[in-house]
Design an enzyme around this catalytic site. Structure first.
Site, short mmCIF file in Angstrom:
data_model
loop_
_atom_site.label_atom_id
_atom_site.label_comp_id
_atom_site.label_asym_id
_atom_site.label_seq_id
_atom_site.Cartn_x
_atom_site.Cartn_y
_atom_site.Cartn_z
N SER A 124 1.19 -1.73 0.01
CA SER A 124 0.13 0.01 0.46
C SER A 124 0.72 1.21 0.06
CB SER A 124 -0.74 0.24 1.03
OG SER A 124 -1.66 1.35 1.75
N GLU A 126 0.37 3.86 1.86
CA GLU A 126 0.26 3.77 3.54
C GLU A 126 1.69 3.87 3.79
OE1 GLU A 126 -2.17 5.47 5.34
OE2 GLU A 126 -2.65 6.80 3.75
N TYR A 148 -1.89 0.32 11.35
CA TYR A 148 -2.01 -0.12 9.23
C TYR A 148 -1.05 0.06 8.59
CZ TYR A 148 -3.93 -0.77 4.77
OH TYR A 148 -3.53 -1.48 3.39
#
Ligand code: NAP
Ligand code: F7E
Length: 323
Positions: A124, A126, A148
């Protein structure tokens, strides 16, 4: 040779688009489902008859080994995760168990039971978090900003490590935000498109949101699952950024979504601090040059078309169901 794909997370947004895509390519598709007390096949109901659905959980390695032994997939797509960033502060250990260690359990099960299978890990944007450079590419260092994001960094590196340690054909797709009418209602694009639909239909007047200034590189999920597949068709496993190369703020998302139904966003959107995050990712924008040149990947839906698609689908949904 029969092409057989195992998808973890098949009930999720990406799992449903990937299942459709692979069925269309002539694959046998095996989908792993975790046990729940109610059926949640909403996103795959239309293709359910063509799928082999098997019980399993990323928290339970025995179940993963059993599925791999029995079905011997040629490709494994690991899309399962606790994927909501906000929840990862409230459930950091569960997020780590699923989104981080779950990857090791699956890679290890592949090593034991199906070492020839090609593996895709859903990494991701992220992971870039508090970004070191703009735009972000495969060479940009990671600086995750949530439990996460930290879990995804672990999942990424364990994928690289199993490739280098055991010679697995394991690739990691660093995908930037991708959305669709099948997106979960808690993510900001869908929250906005669904909120607009409820306001148009007279069910609500206000939409409560958090940080309007954060910027994301938003693409269409249907385009992004094609990139996952392309990665596993390469002779050599590698890691790729998948993104549109454009960034927009949450505020711009609101402007476009409300304007699509002739409403002024400023009359309806209210900032509510309950939706602010303990640490924010302020700006993401990806450089997908490698995916375009090596994989031949292209996007087909731009940001205005994506927003229009989501608002239209939610207006239709709310009109049809009354909620
Ligand atoms: P999603 O809609 O939240 O789907 C997540 C899936 O994981 C669901 O099928 C869920 O099952 C399953 N799952 C959760 N915990 C599990 C467990 N312990 N064992 C087995 N399955 C479990 O996510 P998505 O948007 O499709 O994203 C797919 C993957 O890409 C995720 O790994 C996500 O972190 C990653 N990713 C997403 C984006 C994006 O913008 N969408 C960008 C980059 C990376 P239930 O239906 O039972 O809950
Ligand atoms: O937030 C801001 C919020 O929850 C986007 C996941 O698929 O993409 C997703 O993670 C931005 C953030 O997605 C609200 O603060 C404002 O800055 O839609 P989101 P995300 O956190 O970017 C990545 C690539 C993944 O890998 C993840 O799995 O929008 N924001 N107001 C809000 N966000 C939400 N959810 N709700 C609000 O009310």
């Amino acid at each position: 040779m029969t092409k057989r794909a195992l998808i973890t997370g098949i009930t999720g947004q990406d799992g449903s688009y990937l299942a459709e895509f692979l069925l269309h390519q002539g694959y046998e598709v095996v989908g792993m489902l975790r046990r729940s007390s109610t059926v949640n096949f909403e996103r795959i109901a239309h293709v359910q008859e063509q799928l082999t659905l098997v019980p399993g959980d990323l928290l339970d390695e025995v179940s993963l080994i059993g599925i791999l032994r029995e079905h011997q997939p040629t490709e494994v797509y690991n899309l399962a995760a606790q994927s909501f960033v906000q929840t990862s502060w409230g459930q950091p250990v569960l997020t780590g168990e699923t989104t981080a260690l779950g990857v090791t359990r699956l890679l290890d099960a592949i090593r034991i039971a199906a070492p020839e299978a090609r593996f895709y890990q859903a990494s991701s944007s992220e992971m870039f978090g508090k970004v070191h450079e703009v735009p972000q590419s495969e060479r940009t260092p990671f600086y995750p900003r949530s439990p996460y994001g930290v879990a995804k960094v672990y999942g990424h590196w364990i994928t690289v490590n199993y490739r280098e340690s055991y010679g697995l054909h394991a690739s990691s797709g660093m995908l930037f935000n991708h959305e669709s009418p099948r997106r979960g209602l808690e993510f900001v694009t869908r929250k906005v498109s669904h909120g607009v639909a409820r306001i148009v239909c007279g069910l609500d007047d206000k939409l409560l949101l958090g940080n309007l200034e954060s910027q994301r590189d938003w693409g269409f999920a249907g385009d992004y699952v094609r990139a996952m597949w392309l990665m596993l068709q390469q002779d050599k496993a590698s890691d790729y950024v998948v993104a549109t190369g454009e960034t927009h703020s949450v505020r711009q998302l609101c402007e476009l979504a409300f304007a699509h139904v002739d409403l002024d966003w400023a009359e309806h959107v209210v900032v509510d601090e309950r939706f602010l995050r303990p640490a924010e990712v302020d700006l993401l924008v990806g450089d997908a040059t490698l995916a375009r040149t090596e994989l031949g990947w292209e996007q087909t839906v731009d940001f205005p078309a994506l927003v229009a698609m989501m608002v239209d689908a939610d207006v239709e949904l709310v009109r049809r169901t009354g909620r």
